[in-house]
Design an enzyme around this catalytic site. Structure first.
Site, mmCIF file in Angstrom:
data_model
loop_
_atom_site.group_PDB
_atom_site.id
_atom_site.type_symbol
_atom_site.label_atom_id
_atom_site.label_comp_id
_atom_site.label_asym_id
_atom_site.label_seq_id
_atom_site.Cartn_x
_atom_site.Cartn_y
_atom_site.Cartn_z
ATOM 1 N N ARG A 109 -4.998 0.760 -7.038
ATOM 2 C CA ARG A 109 -3.760 1.333 -6.490
ATOM 3 C C ARG A 109 -3.213 2.440 -7.376
ATOM 4 O O ARG A 109 -2.541 3.354 -6.913
ATOM 5 C CB ARG A 109 -2.678 0.249 -6.366
ATOM 6 C CG ARG A 109 -2.954 -0.823 -5.331
ATOM 7 C CD ARG A 109 -1.677 -1.629 -5.078
ATOM 8 N NE ARG A 109 -1.911 -2.887 -4.407
ATOM 9 C CZ ARG A 109 -2.000 -3.051 -3.089
ATOM 10 N NH1 ARG A 109 -1.913 -2.014 -2.299
ATOM 11 N NH2 ARG A 109 -2.201 -4.237 -2.554
ATOM 12 N N ASP A 139 -5.190 2.131 10.535
ATOM 13 C CA ASP A 139 -6.616 1.873 10.692
ATOM 14 C C ASP A 139 -6.838 1.313 12.099
ATOM 15 O O ASP A 139 -6.804 2.050 13.078
ATOM 16 C CB ASP A 139 -7.030 0.904 9.574
ATOM 17 C CG ASP A 139 -8.521 0.693 9.458
ATOM 18 O OD1 ASP A 139 -9.276 1.629 9.723
ATOM 19 O OD2 ASP A 139 -8.936 -0.416 9.080
ATOM 20 N N ASP A 150 -5.454 -0.205 -2.034
ATOM 21 C CA ASP A 150 -6.241 -1.070 -2.902
ATOM 22 C C ASP A 150 -7.545 -1.520 -2.264
ATOM 23 O O ASP A 150 -7.727 -1.458 -1.053
ATOM 24 C CB ASP A 150 -5.446 -2.342 -3.221
ATOM 25 C CG ASP A 150 -5.388 -3.299 -2.022
ATOM 26 O OD1 ASP A 150 -4.961 -2.860 -0.945
ATOM 27 O OD2 ASP A 150 -5.806 -4.472 -2.170
ATOM 28 N N GLY A 199 0.783 -1.248 0.000
ATOM 29 C CA GLY A 199 0.000 0.000 0.000
ATOM 30 C C GLY A 199 0.807 1.285 0.000
ATOM 31 O O GLY A 199 0.331 2.310 -0.472
ATOM 32 N N LYS A 231 -6.942 6.856 10.322
ATOM 33 C CA LYS A 231 -8.383 6.679 10.595
ATOM 34 C C LYS A 231 -8.518 6.424 12.086
ATOM 35 O O LYS A 231 -8.727 5.280 12.510
ATOM 36 C CB LYS A 231 -8.877 5.424 9.873
ATOM 37 C CG LYS A 231 -9.738 5.631 8.659
ATOM 38 C CD LYS A 231 -10.343 4.285 8.259
ATOM 39 C CE LYS A 231 -10.357 4.065 6.782
ATOM 40 N NZ LYS A 231 -10.848 2.736 6.391
ATOM 41 N N GLU A 285 3.920 4.057 6.097
ATOM 42 C CA GLU A 285 2.718 3.239 5.946
ATOM 43 C C GLU A 285 1.661 4.007 5.157
ATOM 44 O O GLU A 285 1.655 5.236 5.129
ATOM 45 C CB GLU A 285 2.233 2.874 7.357
ATOM 46 C CG GLU A 285 0.973 2.084 7.488
ATOM 47 C CD GLU A 285 0.970 0.715 6.797
ATOM 48 O OE1 GLU A 285 1.276 0.676 5.604
ATOM 49 O OE2 GLU A 285 0.602 -0.275 7.452
ATOM 50 N N ASP A 286 0.786 3.278 4.501
ATOM 51 C CA ASP A 286 -0.267 3.958 3.732
ATOM 52 C C ASP A 286 -1.377 4.474 4.647
ATOM 53 O O ASP A 286 -1.782 5.624 4.578
ATOM 54 C CB ASP A 286 -0.836 3.054 2.622
ATOM 55 C CG ASP A 286 -1.371 1.711 3.137
ATOM 56 O OD1 ASP A 286 -1.184 1.391 4.330
ATOM 57 O OD2 ASP A 286 -1.972 0.973 2.333
ATOM 58 N N PHE A 339 -14.023 3.383 3.399
ATOM 59 C CA PHE A 339 -12.978 2.613 2.736
ATOM 60 C C PHE A 339 -12.450 3.408 1.549
ATOM 61 O O PHE A 339 -13.204 3.747 0.639
ATOM 62 C CB PHE A 339 -13.469 1.232 2.302
ATOM 63 C CG PHE A 339 -12.321 0.298 2.055
ATOM 64 C CD1 PHE A 339 -11.695 -0.342 3.117
ATOM 65 C CD2 PHE A 339 -11.829 0.102 0.780
ATOM 66 C CE1 PHE A 339 -10.598 -1.176 2.906
ATOM 67 C CE2 PHE A 339 -10.733 -0.730 0.558
ATOM 68 C CZ PHE A 339 -10.124 -1.374 1.626
ATOM 69 N N VAL A 340 -11.145 3.718 1.609
ATOM 70 C CA VAL A 340 -10.553 4.582 0.587
ATOM 71 C C VAL A 340 -9.562 3.800 -0.272
ATOM 72 O O VAL A 340 -8.948 2.838 0.196
ATOM 73 C CB VAL A 340 -9.861 5.810 1.218
ATOM 74 C CG1 VAL A 340 -10.889 6.728 1.858
ATOM 75 C CG2 VAL A 340 -8.796 5.397 2.237
HETATM 76 P P1 IMP Z 1 -4.774 -2.028 10.343
HETATM 77 O O1 IMP Z 1 -3.930 -3.222 10.698
HETATM 78 O O2 IMP Z 1 -6.238 -2.255 10.619
HETATM 79 O O3 IMP Z 1 -4.289 -0.732 10.951
HETATM 80 O O4 IMP Z 1 -4.742 -1.914 8.782
HETATM 81 C C1 IMP Z 1 -3.640 -1.485 8.120
HETATM 82 C C2 IMP Z 1 -3.686 -1.896 6.672
HETATM 83 O O5 IMP Z 1 -5.003 -2.181 6.222
HETATM 84 C C3 IMP Z 1 -3.200 -0.771 5.814
HETATM 85 O O6 IMP Z 1 -1.808 -0.839 5.638
HETATM 86 C C4 IMP Z 1 -3.955 -0.985 4.522
HETATM 87 O O7 IMP Z 1 -3.234 -1.845 3.669
HETATM 88 C C5 IMP Z 1 -5.249 -1.642 4.933
HETATM 89 N N1 IMP Z 1 -6.381 -0.672 5.016
HETATM 90 C C6 IMP Z 1 -6.990 -0.190 6.116
HETATM 91 N N2 IMP Z 1 -7.954 0.681 5.808
HETATM 92 C C7 IMP Z 1 -7.963 0.758 4.460
HETATM 93 C C8 IMP Z 1 -8.751 1.526 3.517
HETATM 94 O O8 IMP Z 1 -9.643 2.333 3.834
HETATM 95 N N3 IMP Z 1 -8.447 1.310 2.216
HETATM 96 C C9 IMP Z 1 -7.470 0.456 1.780
HETATM 97 N N4 IMP Z 1 -6.711 -0.256 2.614
HETATM 98 C C10 IMP Z 1 -6.971 -0.116 3.950
HETATM 99 MG MG MG Z 2 -3.634 -3.061 1.735
#
Ligand code: IMP
Ligand code: MG
Length: 182
Positions: free
Chosen positions: A164, A102, A158, A43, A130, A98-99, A151-152
C-alpha cells in the site's frame, strides 16, 4: 519490495497531476456546495488524502470500511460493512471515493446501502477503473485512470495487506500470488 513489481503502470508524478485535475473538476461541479467525501477503506486512504486537499473551498470527509476480498486477488462477491460512517448522510451531497472499480460488486452493494439513507446526491469517484472485469452495472462519475486486467498495487492498493505504501501504481508479478496458492 520493488522486485515483486513487474513494472510501474502509473508514476508518482502522473498520479499527482491527475488527482489535481479530478480535484479541480469536483471543485467546479460542486461550486457553492460542500460535498462529503466518503472514503472506502482501506484502499482509498492515500487517494482520499490527496484528493480532499484539491477540493476547494470546502468539503467534509468520512470513512467506511468494507471487506470483499480476503487475501486473494478475485472478489469473493460477499461484501461486509466492517466500519460504518460516523454521521448521517441524509440531505448531503456524497462523493464516494474508491481506489479501484473492478467487478463492481463492492460498489453496487455500497450504493444500495447509501441510497437508502437519502442523500441529496450520490456520485462515485474512483482512482482506477478496470471496465473489462465488470459484472455489475456500475459506472463512475469521475475516473482517474482506466487500467488493463492486471493485478495492481501501490498508492493505497494492496495484495494481502502489503504494497500500500508504494508511491506509484505497479503491476504485481503473478508469481507473488500464484506461489501463495491463489
Ligand atoms: P470489486 O468489488 O470487484 O469492484 O472490487 C473492489 C475492490 O477490490 C477494490 O476496492 C480493491 O480493494 C480490490 N481490488 C480490485 N482489483 C484490485 C487490484 O488490481 N489490486 C488491488 N486491489 C484490487
Ligand atoms: Mg483492497
Amino acid at each position: 519490495m520493488r522486485k515483486d513489481i513487474d513494472h510501474v503502470l502509473i508514476s508518482e508524478e502522473e498520479l499527482q497531476k491527475r488527482v489535481a485535475e479530478l480535484g479541480a473538476q469536483i471543485s467546479a461541479d460542486y461550486a457553492g456546495r460542500c460535498p462529503l467525501l466518503v472514503s472506502v477503506l482501506r484502499g482509498s486512504y492515500i487517494f482520499m488524502a490527496d484528493l480532499s486537499r484539491q477540493v476547494q473551498p470546502f468539503c467534509q470527509v468520512d470513512f467506511m470500511a468494507v471487506s470483499s476480498y480476503g487475501s486473494g486477488t478475485v472478489s469473493s462477491g460477499q461484501v461486509n460493512i466492517v466500519k460504518d460512517l460516523s454521521d448521517s448522510i441524509e440531505g448531503k451531497d456524497i462523493i464516494v471515493v474508491e481506489d479501484i472499480l473492478d467487478s463492481g460488486n463492492t460498489l453496487h452493494y455500497l450504493f444500495q446501502v447509501l441510497q437508502a439513507r437519502h442523500p441529496a446526491s450520490l456520485k462515485l469517484c474512483t482512482l482506477l477503473d478496470k471496465p473489462s472485469r465488470r459484472t455489475k452495472p456500475i459506472t463512475a462519475d469521475y475516473v482517474g485512470f482506466e487500467v488493463p486486467d492486471k493485478f495492481v498495487v501501490g498508492y493505497g492498493l494492496d495484495y494481502d495487506e502489503l504494497y500500500r505504501n508504494l508511491p506509484y501504481i505497479g503491476v504485481l508479478k503473478p508469481c507473488v500470488y500464484e506461489k501463495s496458492g491463489e
